[in-house]
Design an enzyme around this catalytic site. Structure first.
Site, short mmCIF file in Angstrom:
data_model
loop_
_atom_site.label_atom_id
_atom_site.label_comp_id
_atom_site.label_asym_id
_atom_site.label_seq_id
_atom_site.Cartn_x
_atom_site.Cartn_y
_atom_site.Cartn_z
CE LYS A 219 -3.60 2.29 2.62
NZ LYS A 219 -4.60 2.23 3.67
CD GLU A 225 9.11 -6.17 7.18
OE1 GLU A 225 8.86 -5.05 6.67
OE2 GLU A 225 8.96 -6.42 8.38
N GLY A 285 -4.92 -2.00 4.68
CA GLY A 285 -4.13 -3.15 4.21
C GLY A 285 -4.82 -4.48 4.51
NE ARG A 286 -6.66 -3.86 10.66
CZ ARG A 286 -6.00 -2.72 10.81
NH1 ARG A 286 -4.82 -2.57 10.23
NH2 ARG A 286 -6.48 -1.74 11.55
CD GLU A 371 -2.05 -4.53 11.32
OE1 GLU A 371 -0.84 -4.79 11.44
OE2 GLU A 371 -2.60 -4.45 10.21
CG HIS A 402 -5.87 -36.29 16.86
ND1 HIS A 402 -6.18 -37.49 17.44
CD2 HIS A 402 -6.76 -36.10 15.86
CE1 HIS A 402 -7.20 -38.03 16.78
NE2 HIS A 402 -7.58 -37.20 15.83
CE LYS A 530 5.71 -1.16 10.16
NZ LYS A 530 4.77 -0.56 9.23
O1 F6P Z 1 3.16 -3.00 9.76
C1 F6P Z 1 1.82 -3.29 9.62
C2 F6P Z 1 1.33 -2.96 8.24
O2 F6P Z 1 1.27 -1.58 8.07
C3 F6P Z 1 -0.01 -3.62 7.97
O3 F6P Z 1 -1.06 -2.90 8.47
C4 F6P Z 1 0.03 -3.74 6.49
O4 F6P Z 1 -0.92 -4.64 6.02
C5 F6P Z 1 1.45 -4.19 6.27
O5 F6P Z 1 2.19 -3.48 7.24
C6 F6P Z 1 2.00 -3.96 4.91
O6 F6P Z 1 1.98 -2.60 4.54
P1 F6P Z 1 2.17 -2.16 3.04
O7 F6P Z 1 1.06 -2.73 2.24
O8 F6P Z 1 2.15 -0.66 3.05
O9 F6P Z 1 3.49 -2.68 2.55
#
Ligand code: F6P
Length: 566
Positions: A219, A225, A285-286, A371, A402, A530
């Protein structure tokens, strides 16, 4: 911080001071002797009265610790906090994400195309905007599937590598797994999310760069990452294609796609406008798997499946927005969660799909719910005076039976559980290998039903004794029962059902947030870690000033790392 929107202003901040809340406290006191066996005996129509339909979902809440009077109080609470207005505020685009001053409009992503032009928010025709991007996605994914769009050396794409994390990954992973029975192309997909370099190394290991398409989903297009993995992918692609004499720019423009709201960041990364698909800051995002973020799913499963998927979301949105609270499944399920968290002091909530293809659903719900509602500060800036949020967890049945079910059946904690099951298996029940798959599936379903029965009704000491169990073992073999479960069943695990399941829990999460007075749509709690990671990073290599700035525990751990790295 902008003003708290709509009815959130003041009204719900003190939910524990409402009349309905106080009445629920009294109701809870009366429930001390509640017994599900007795409740079912007293009211032969209990199951029928407490079963609701939403889209293709059939939802039975009768094995919960509630009476008709409890349901009535749920309705009163919803009315007292003016939930109706809160729902309208969500659907019509009020800035209910007040700390970011944004509307929350994932519902606009799943209106039928015929509704274009009917929802204008902040001057934008949001349904038309959503469909414009969707139609571009369908054209693009169709061209990849047919082989019209190819890699730089002219070969058809065989693998999609989707790079993203959190909401830009988990929804796609979960839905991809859920719809495996609908596989209808030769293209496969791999998901890279973790910054642990083993993730991308494993996923790229045996891939052919000439037939690999990367989709970078972010987003913000700044997530550490995702950007790190995307850079590694870019290097891998260029390094491998160069030997084939491919032009660098062509390679990126043919093999890289971006999904983002930050179009300028995408441009900086070097992905062409033609291969960039946008969405908007009003999609969290979620809450984004049905936006362009799901482009990988459109490639793997095709447009028809994706359209069906969207229709399932919309069915729940409609049910949620239009049903009276007395028969509104979303509202009832949300209030049940409140009931267990705030009155029974439940800490967790188990999600137990009796459908192997839903094995990532509990993980998906962890981000969606935790979240969204893992917050202490309310939308009006004050601290909450009651518990909020639950820990969602789970595994598919029967595996869980189990491993951890022991604690749900006989442990000291109350763990409300949602059982989710399909009447028909996704695979054909043809006896082509000598095994009656119908029998196996029925055995599977019998297990689901047996678990909810055992949890609800247990086994008394008399019943155990009647089996001839020795006196000294009777207590150990007693099942108290009265362990609450909700059963969510449907005919088939179709794309529409998967969409409906997601929307159901999205809206449940929303209602819980409203009851608790939270803004369920920001996530400030992920920021501090972060920032600190970037501060700590130099200390790991050689920066002694950065090392000395750490607390003694962190310093010692970094020293251990430095002494042992190879
Ligand atoms: O760190 C949490 C977060 O901001 C989530 O809410 C989001 O889904 C994810 O990181 C990834 O963010 P982006 O889509 O901006 O890379």
């Amino acid at each position: 911080m902008s003003k708290v929107a709509g009815n959130l202003e003041g009204g719900t901040a003190g939910v524990s001071r409402t009349k309905a809340w106080k009445a629920l406290q009294k109701e809870y006191a009366k429930m001390k002797n509640f017994d599900l066996r007795a409740a079912f005996k007293q009211d032969p129509e209990r199951a029928e009265k407490m079963t609701f339909e939403a889209g293709d979902l059939h939802i039975d809440v009768s094995k919960n610790l509630i009476n008709d009077s409890t349901l009535k109080l749920f309705e009163e609470l919803a009315n007292e906090i003016n939930l109706k207005q809160a729902i309208e505020d969500q659907f019509t685009g009020k800035h209910i994400n007040n700390t970011e001053d944004r509307p929350v409009l994932h519902t606009a992503l799943r209106y039928p195309e015929s509704k274009k032009g009917t929802l204008i928010v902040d001057g934008q025709d949001v349904i038309s905007d959503a469909w414009e991007v969707l139609n571009r996605i369908f054209a693009f994914s169709g061209a990849v599937r047919s082989g019209e769009k190819r890699g730089v050396t002219g070969k058809k794409f065989k693998t999609v590598v989707n790079i993203g994390i959190g909401g830009s990954d988990l929804g796609s992973v979960m839905v991809y797994e859920a719809l495996r029975g609908y596989a209808n192309s030769n293209i496969t997909v791999r998901y890279v999310s973790n910054i642990d370099p083993t993730d991308i190394s494993e996923k790229l290991k045996d891939l052919d760069p000439e037939t690999t398409l990367f989709i970078v989903c972010s987003k913000t297009f700044t997530t550490l990452e995702t950007l790190t993995n995307a850079r590694i992918a870019k290097k891998w692609l260029l390094g491998n294609l160069r030997t084939l004499g491919a032009d660098k720019r062509d390679a990126i423009s043919k093999h890289f796609v971006a999904i983002s709201t930050a179009l300028d960041e995408v441009k900086k990364f070097g992905i062409s406008a033609e291969n960039t698909f946008g969405f908007w800051n009003w999609v969290g995002g979620r809450y984004s798997v049905e936006s362009a973020i799901g482009a990988n799913l459109a490639i793997i499963y095709g447009e028809e499946v994706f359209r069906d998927f969207l229709s399932g979301f919309h069915a729940i949105d409609k049910s949620f927005r239009t049903n009276p609270f007395s028969s509104n499944p979303v509202v009832i399920l949300a209030m049940l969660n409140i009931w267990y968290v705030n009155f029974y002091n439940a800490h967790t909530h188990a999600i137990l799909p009796y459908a192997q293809y839903l094995h990532r659903f509990p993980a998906f719900l962890q981000q969606l719910t935790m979240e969204s509602n893992g917050k202490t500060v309310r939308a009006d800036g004050s601290r909450t005076d009651i518990q909020t949020g639950e820990i969602f967890w789970g595994e598919p049945g029967t595996n869980g039976q189990h491993t951890f079910y022991q604690l749900i059946h006989q442990g000291t904690r109350l763990i409300p559980a949602d059982f989710i099951a399909a009447v028909n298996p996704t695979h054909a029940l043809k006896d082509d290998d000598g095994v009656s798959k119908k029998d196996v599936h029925e055995l599977f379903l019998a297990n689901f039903l047996a678990q909810t029965r055992a949890l609800a009704f247990g086994k008394t000491a008399d019943e155990v004794a009647a089996e001839g169990v020795p006196e000294d073992l009777i207590n150990a073999k007693v099942f108290d029962g009265n362990r609450p479960t909700t059963s969510i069943v449907f005919r088939n695990l179709t794309p529409a059902v998967v969409g409906s399941l997601i929307a159901l829990y999205e809206q449940i999460t929303f209602v819980q947030g409203i009851v608790w007075g939270l803004n369920s749509f920001d996530q400030w709690g992920v920021q501090l870690g972060k920032v600190l990671a970037l501060e700590i990073f130099p200390a790991l290599s050689t920066d002694d000033d950065a090392l000395n700035a750490q607390d003694s525990s962190t310093r010692a751990l970094i020293k251990f790392y430095r002494e042992n790295r190879e």
